[in-house]
Design a protein around this motif. Structure first.
Motif, PDB file in Angstrom:
ATOM      1  N   LEU A 620      -8.375  14.458 -21.587  1.00  0.00           N
ATOM      2  CA  LEU A 620      -7.051  14.613 -20.983  1.00  0.00           C
ATOM      3  C   LEU A 620      -7.159  14.785 -19.475  1.00  0.00           C
ATOM      4  N   LEU A 621      -8.087  15.618 -19.024  1.00  0.00           N
ATOM      5  CA  LEU A 621      -8.261  15.825 -17.588  1.00  0.00           C
ATOM      6  C   LEU A 621      -8.728  14.546 -16.895  1.00  0.00           C
ATOM      7  N   SER A 622      -9.574  13.757 -17.583  1.00  0.00           N
ATOM      8  CA  SER A 622     -10.035  12.492 -16.996  1.00  0.00           C
ATOM      9  C   SER A 622      -8.878  11.520 -16.794  1.00  0.00           C
ATOM     10  N   VAL A 623      -8.026  11.401 -17.814  1.00  0.00           N
ATOM     11  CA  VAL A 623      -6.883  10.484 -17.714  1.00  0.00           C
ATOM     12  C   VAL A 623      -5.913  10.958 -16.637  1.00  0.00           C
ATOM     13  N   LEU A 624      -5.635  12.259 -16.617  1.00  0.00           N
ATOM     14  CA  LEU A 624      -4.729  12.783 -15.595  1.00  0.00           C
ATOM     15  C   LEU A 624      -5.329  12.641 -14.204  1.00  0.00           C
ATOM     16  N   GLY A 625      -6.664  12.754 -14.105  1.00  0.00           N
ATOM     17  CA  GLY A 625      -7.311  12.520 -12.819  1.00  0.00           C
ATOM     18  C   GLY A 625      -7.120  11.085 -12.337  1.00  0.00           C
ATOM     19  N   GLU A 626      -7.277  10.122 -13.271  1.00  0.00           N
ATOM     20  CA  GLU A 626      -7.037   8.716 -12.924  1.00  0.00           C
ATOM     21  C   GLU A 626      -5.585   8.514 -12.501  1.00  0.00           C
ATOM     22  N   CYS A 627      -4.670   9.165 -13.221  1.00  0.00           N
ATOM     23  CA  CYS A 627      -3.244   9.057 -12.882  1.00  0.00           C
ATOM     24  C   CYS A 627      -2.987   9.632 -11.490  1.00  0.00           C
ATOM     25  N   GLY A 628      -3.589  10.788 -11.198  1.00  0.00           N
ATOM     26  CA  GLY A 628      -3.410  11.391  -9.886  1.00  0.00           C
ATOM     27  C   GLY A 628      -3.917  10.500  -8.765  1.00  0.00           C
ATOM     28  N   LEU A 629      -5.085   9.866  -8.982  1.00  0.00           N
ATOM     29  CA  LEU A 629      -5.623   8.955  -7.968  1.00  0.00           C
ATOM     30  C   LEU A 629      -4.710   7.744  -7.769  1.00  0.00           C
ATOM     31  N   ALA A 630      -4.172   7.216  -8.899  1.00  0.00           N
ATOM     32  CA  ALA A 630      -3.265   6.072  -8.792  1.00  0.00           C
ATOM     33  C   ALA A 630      -2.002   6.450  -8.013  1.00  0.00           C
ATOM     34  N   LEU A 631      -1.466   7.645  -8.287  1.00  0.00           N
ATOM     35  CA  LEU A 631      -0.272   8.084  -7.573  1.00  0.00           C
ATOM     36  C   LEU A 631      -0.567   8.326  -6.092  1.00  0.00           C
ATOM     37  N   GLU A 632      -1.750   8.861  -5.806  1.00  0.00           N
ATOM     38  CA  GLU A 632      -2.110   9.071  -4.406  1.00  0.00           C
ATOM     39  C   GLU A 632      -2.279   7.732  -3.686  1.00  0.00           C
ATOM     40  N   ASN A 633      -2.917   6.752  -4.362  1.00  0.00           N
ATOM     41  CA  ASN A 633      -3.055   5.421  -3.758  1.00  0.00           C
ATOM     42  C   ASN A 633      -1.694   4.791  -3.505  1.00  0.00           C
ATOM     43  N   LYS A 634      -0.772   4.984  -4.472  1.00  0.00           N
ATOM     44  CA  LYS A 634       0.578   4.455  -4.303  1.00  0.00           C
ATOM     45  C   LYS A 634       1.262   5.120  -3.116  1.00  0.00           C
ATOM     46  N   LYS A 635       1.106   6.428  -3.009  1.00  0.00           N
ATOM     47  CA  LYS A 635       1.704   7.148  -1.891  1.00  0.00           C
ATOM     48  C   LYS A 635       1.115   6.671  -0.569  1.00  0.00           C
ATOM     49  N   ASN A 636      -0.223   6.516  -0.534  1.00  0.00           N
ATOM     50  CA  ASN A 636      -0.862   6.042   0.693  1.00  0.00           C
ATOM     51  C   ASN A 636      -0.394   4.646   1.067  1.00  0.00           C
ATOM     52  N   LEU A 637      -0.212   3.786   0.039  1.00  0.00           N
ATOM     53  CA  LEU A 637       0.273   2.429   0.304  1.00  0.00           C
ATOM     54  C   LEU A 637       1.684   2.459   0.876  1.00  0.00           C
ATOM     55  N   GLU A 638       2.547   3.307   0.286  1.00  0.00           N
ATOM     56  CA  GLU A 638       3.915   3.416   0.796  1.00  0.00           C
ATOM     57  C   GLU A 638       3.920   3.952   2.219  1.00  0.00           C
ATOM     58  N   GLU A 639       3.055   4.939   2.478  1.00  0.00           N
ATOM     59  CA  GLU A 639       2.982   5.469   3.843  1.00  0.00           C
ATOM     60  C   GLU A 639       2.469   4.412   4.814  1.00  0.00           C
ATOM     61  N   LYS A 640       1.517   3.588   4.335  1.00  0.00           N
ATOM     62  CA  LYS A 640       1.001   2.521   5.190  1.00  0.00           C
ATOM     63  C   LYS A 640       2.083   1.491   5.488  1.00  0.00           C
ATOM     64  N   GLU A 641       2.858   1.119   4.449  1.00  0.00           N
ATOM     65  CA  GLU A 641       3.951   0.170   4.655  1.00  0.00           C
ATOM     66  C   GLU A 641       5.011   0.750   5.582  1.00  0.00           C
ATOM     67  N   ALA A 642       5.323   2.044   5.369  1.00  0.00           N
ATOM     68  CA  ALA A 642       6.299   2.683   6.244  1.00  0.00           C
ATOM     69  C   ALA A 642       5.798   2.730   7.681  1.00  0.00           C
ATOM     70  N   ALA A 643       4.486   2.990   7.842  1.00  0.00           N
ATOM     71  CA  ALA A 643       3.913   3.006   9.179  1.00  0.00           C
ATOM     72  C   ALA A 643       3.967   1.615   9.815  1.00  0.00           C
ATOM     73  N   ALA A 644       3.743   0.577   8.971  1.00  0.00           N
ATOM     74  CA  ALA A 644       3.818  -0.793   9.502  1.00  0.00           C
ATOM     75  C   ALA A 644       5.246  -1.124   9.944  1.00  0.00           C
ATOM     76  N   VAL A 645       6.229  -0.709   9.130  1.00  0.00           N
ATOM     77  CA  VAL A 645       7.630  -0.938   9.511  1.00  0.00           C
ATOM     78  C   VAL A 645       7.956  -0.186  10.791  1.00  0.00           C
ATOM     79  N   LEU A 646       7.464   1.064  10.860  1.00  0.00           N
ATOM     80  CA  LEU A 646       7.716   1.854  12.062  1.00  0.00           C
ATOM     81  C   LEU A 646       7.060   1.216  13.279  1.00  0.00           C
ATOM     82  N   ALA A 647       5.840   0.697  13.083  1.00  0.00           N
ATOM     83  CA  ALA A 647       5.162   0.031  14.196  1.00  0.00           C
ATOM     84  C   ALA A 647       5.914  -1.222  14.638  1.00  0.00           C
TER      85      ALA A 647
END
Length: 881
Positions: A620-647
């Motif tokens: 369970l912890l392994s799966v939730l860890g994978e989920c957490g990493l996926a959500l963090e990657n998604k957040k980082n991607l959104e922040e990167k896109e937002a930064a690109a729009v801002l730029a």
């Protein structure tokens, strides 16, 4: 008054500090010292309150507490006992700077949020409140074996060592045992001393002082070396379901604390694990929980050769010391298998192996435990299978005998039967007895004299012995092969699910999809109901339920109480619910989906009927860890896109400011210069010069007006704030209106309007389409030399009217055509009037045409020049009765 939300409680302040007033026995003055320190803090201006204080036993304590504010307590009754428990919500709502909570090791009664009081104090600390509390040292978990040897009984209320070691300050209230006895006698507290001798009190005092010294040494070494741990030491303790394993774990924990090193608890799962009795599984789960409380990281490996698995893990993990137990029973001198300790010494000669004898308080249980652990389990089905296979082998043996086959063929047949029994049955005892019975059956039916257990040939005993050993060996190997194949299949299946989870998470595009994929995978793995909460603004939103059985109702998982537990997990970043010591009466076990301290969601898994075992928890912890990493990657991607729009927006802003700095300054300078000349020297100019100056002022002013209009129009169109006022208009009139407002320099060009033979109507906003025509014609005037031809024409095709503006100027390069309608793009800066184009006119044209549902294009006008074409919706004549 509303109680603050969980997110409000735990984000407002830094964590509070814990001060423990400790001693070795009741009556030494812990509570008195705590109150004195609290009164001093209040005199210094701190906001001090009492959260819970036991004053009934010690009247002097109650007197000291009279001038301190007390928060109301909860009265709880359970099993005929009535006690006061701390009211966490009231304390957090009051939010003092310092709170006093007596008896750190207390176990809460009733339906309290937490099972232990130290967990209540953890929550107060996280809310930013400093806490003073009291503790008798013998309640610390790691010294329970020593306490048992002193008192002859165990202490039920205990705290993990980490709570004591991580306290900001520990005040040890010391008093000589003789003086303590006198004090208790004077206060008529003889009942407290009835079961304790002076030597026992002295021993408790000694371990109390030693434990405080160990804590002081930990912080001293941490300050000297930057960390409290030495990387070159690593202690491994072996987990089992034996009752004595508690003592072994505590001993290893004390060693890890003494060496200040890494501490790992290892469980080797063998084929017998699935057949382990429920009491043994419960005991194993309790031992794992104890190791976690004492700071061990839990690891699980798989294999029937326990010694080999431990040695391999030790080599790969850098273990330097192994701690395991050994029974006090003497080894059998005959036909015995090498003991675990002996094999470990052979496999790991370079490691220190510490063997803890299994004696003392656990000897009473050891014999019973050994008997249960090694009791063979037979089922009726396995017996029937064994009998059927042996009977079949015998019948086929009669066939071989009658056909004249040699005895070797019949022996091989029985060996094959033993192998089949080993593969098809669950218990290894079946293959053992089958080996014996196959020898006896062969002797009875196929050796002379037949149908008796006698044999004439002197070589038959050797034959029988070889047959028995061959049958036993092949049966044992077949059984192990079956077990390994089964375990490999299980591991492969789990690995496949984890890999599939990772792949599906990578395909998910939103946070909701990621959490949904995770829940579906958990449902597939555990076949338990799953509840998922997303986090929005640090609060949980409405849950999504995934049911293993569609006939069950999700309402039992979405009650107000269950939602409150999920919100608590989100606020505290700790697991809670069934199988834990926080909200243990919940229907689910709740865990946060996180990376570090960043929480993205809360997942609940139904566990009220069957708690998760250690392996399920690790999956369970392994799966939730994978989920957490996926959500963090998604957040980082959104922040990167937002930064690109801002730029991009910043780039547009920079281009705009750069263009305005030139294109506004040039005409404004011209206007102000001409106006200044006319004001100061107007009588020196003739009428023709004055007229030219007035014309220049007017042209520059109109240029500025058009520039500002384009800027405002583009901004409104891009933001979707410009409303189209569509009406049916005649194209001829729209073009004529546009030509009346074009650049005055158009007189130097040949403008040709190619009127259509029929009158064409269009559904347009006339004002905006006029602006499109003006911009395109002005663009042609600006980029073509004087004397050039500009042709305007239109025609209807289907439901659209296509309007074209063509010139015979130098044209537009092919590399510039894809960008000609981009904002701030200019194909050339070689402009006759020295004003740079801002690149807004054609961008505005595109926005207006697109808003009408049309398209605008640019192409070459042969033999040279450019042609702009845009479409607008055709209109029909409206008849009014």
């Amino acid at each position: 008054m509303d109680i603050p939300t969980f997110s409000d409680r735990f984000t407002a302040k830094a964590p509070g500090k814990l001060t423990i007033f400790a001693s070795y026995f009741p009556g030494t003055g812990k509570a008195h010292a705590m109150l004195e320190a609290a009164r001093t803090a209040k005199q210094e201006g701190l906001d001090v309150v009492i959260g819970l204080l036991s004053c009934d036993r010690w009247p002097s304590v109650g007197k000291l507490a009279e001038d301190l504010e007390a928060v109301r307590c909860k009265t709880v009754t359970q099993d005929g006992r009535t006690e006061s428990e701390i009211d966490l919500d009231a304390c957090i709502q009051r939010l003092p700077q310092l709170i006093l909570v007596d008896d750190l090791s207390h176990t809460n009664l009733g339906e309290s949020r937490h099972r232990k009081r130290y967990q209540d104090i953890d929550e107060l600390l996280k809310a930013g409140i400093d806490v003073y509390t009291t503790l008798d040292i013998q309640h610390i978990e790691s010294i329970q074996d020593t306490v048992f040897s002193i008192l002859g009984s165990s202490i039920p209320e205990r705290i993990p060592d980490r709570v004591f070691d991580r306290a900001s300050q520990v005040e040890f209230i010391d008093i000589e045992p003789e003086r303590l006895q006198q004090r208790l006698l004077q206060q008529k507290k003889v009942s407290l001393l009835s079961n304790y001798s002076l030597s026992q009190l002295s021993a408790l005092r000694e371990i109390g002082l030693r434990r405080c010294a160990d804590r002081a040494a930990l912080y001293t070494q941490a300050g000297q070396h930057g960390t409290g741990y030495r990387s070159h030491e690593h202690i491994l303790v072996c987990l089992s379901s034996a009752p004595s394993n508690e003592k072994i774990i505590r001993t290893a924990a004390r060693m890890a604390g003494a060496f200040k090193c890494e501490f790992t608890a290892l469980f080797v799962e063998t084929k017998d694990f699935q057949r382990m009795s429920q009491p043994d599984k419960e005991r194993l789960r309790a031992n794992i929980h104890l190791a976690q409380q004492l700071g061990a990281s839990i690891e699980t490996v798989y294999g029937d050769d326990v010694a080999y698995q431990i040695s391999e893990f030790s080599h790969l993990s850098g273990v330097t010391k192994i701690v395991l137990g050994r029974s006090g029973f003497p080894p059998r001198p005959w036909l015995r298998k090498a003991a675990l300790t002996e094999r470990l010494i052979e496999l790991t000669p370079e490691l220190d192996i510490h063997i803890i004898p299994d004696n003392g308080m656990n000897n009473l249980f050891s014999a019973k435990h050994r008997e249960i652990m090694h009791m063979p389990r037979l089922s009726v089905l396995d017996l029937l299978k064994s009998v059927l296979i042996l009977v079949s082998a015998t019948l086929i043996g009669f066939l071989f005998y009658n056909l004249g086959f040699t005895e070797a063929n019949i022996i091989t047949l029985y060996i094959l039967g033993v192998m089949l029994i080993s593969v098809s049955t669950q218990s290894s005892i079946c293959s053992f007895f089958a080996s014996i019975l196959s020898v006896l059956t062969f002797n009875f039916f196929f050796t002379d004299p037949r149908f008796s257990l006698h044999s004439y040939d002197s070589g038959y005993p050797v034959t029988f012995l070889v047959m028995f050993l061959a049958s036993l060996l092949t049966g044992s190997l077949a059984s192990k092969l079956k077990s390994h194949a089964k375990r490999s299949a299980q591991v492969a299946w789990r690995t496949k699910l984890l890999f599939e989870t990772n792949q599906n998470l990578q395909k998910a595009r939103t946070q909701e999809e990621i959490l949904s994929v995770t829940a579906k995978q958990l449902l597939k793995i555990f076949q338990r109901d799953i509840i998922v909460y997303r986090i929005k603004d640090e609060k949980t939103v409405a849950p999504e339920t995934f049911l293993a059985d569609n006939t069950s109702s999700p309402d039992r998982y979405t009650s107000e109480k269950e939602r409150e537990i999920a919100q608590w997990v989100a606020a505290n970043n700790k697991r809670a619910g069934a199988g834990t010591e926080t909200f243990s009466d919940s229907r689910c076990t709740y865990l946060s989906v996180r990376t570090g301290d960043q929480i993205y969601g809360v997942v609940g898994i139904a566990a009220s009927d069957k708690p998760l075992d250690s392996f399920e928890a690790s999956i369970l912890l392994s799966v939730l860890g994978e989920c957490g990493l996926a959500l963090e990657n998604k957040k980082n991607l959104e922040e990167k896109e937002a930064a690109a729009v801002l730029a991009k927006n910043e780039q547009l802003r920079a281009n705009l400011l750069r263009s305005i700095s030139h294109d506004l300054r040039t005409p404004l300078t011209s206007i102000s210069g001409n106006a200044s000349n006319l004001l100061s020297n107007g009588n020196l100019f003739d009428s023709k010069t004055k007229e030219q100056m007035y014309t220049d002022i007017y042209d520059d002013a109109m240029w500025l007006i058009n520039l500002v209009e384009n800027l405002l129009s583009v901004s409104r169109l891009e933001e979707g704030r410009m409303n189209l006022h569509v009406s049916t208009e005649l194209i001829d009139e729209v073009v004529a209106e546009a030509l009346r407002h074009i650049n005055r320099k158009s007189v130097e060009y040949h403008l040709n309007v190619q009127n259509s033979e029929e009158y064409l109507l269009a559904q347009i906003d006339a004002k905006l389409i006029v602006q499109v025509l003006i911009n395109i014609v002005d663009n042609a005037i600006k980029y073509t030399p004087p004397g050039s031809e500009i042709n305007i024409g239109w025609q209807r095709k289907g439901d659209s009217i296509y309007i074209s503006i063509a010139d015979n100027g130098p044209g537009i390069p092919d590399q510039a055509k894809p960008h000609i309608f981009d904002m701030f793009y200019t194909a050339s800066n070689q402009i006759a009037d020295s004003r740079r184009s801002m690149g807004l006119g054609l961008a505005l044209c595109k926005s207006i045409v697109n808003a009408h549902g049309g398209e605008i294009t640019v192409a070459d006008h042969l033999p040279h020049g450019s042609i702009f074409t845009f479409s607008v919706p055709a209109g029909e004549v409206e008849l009014h009765e």
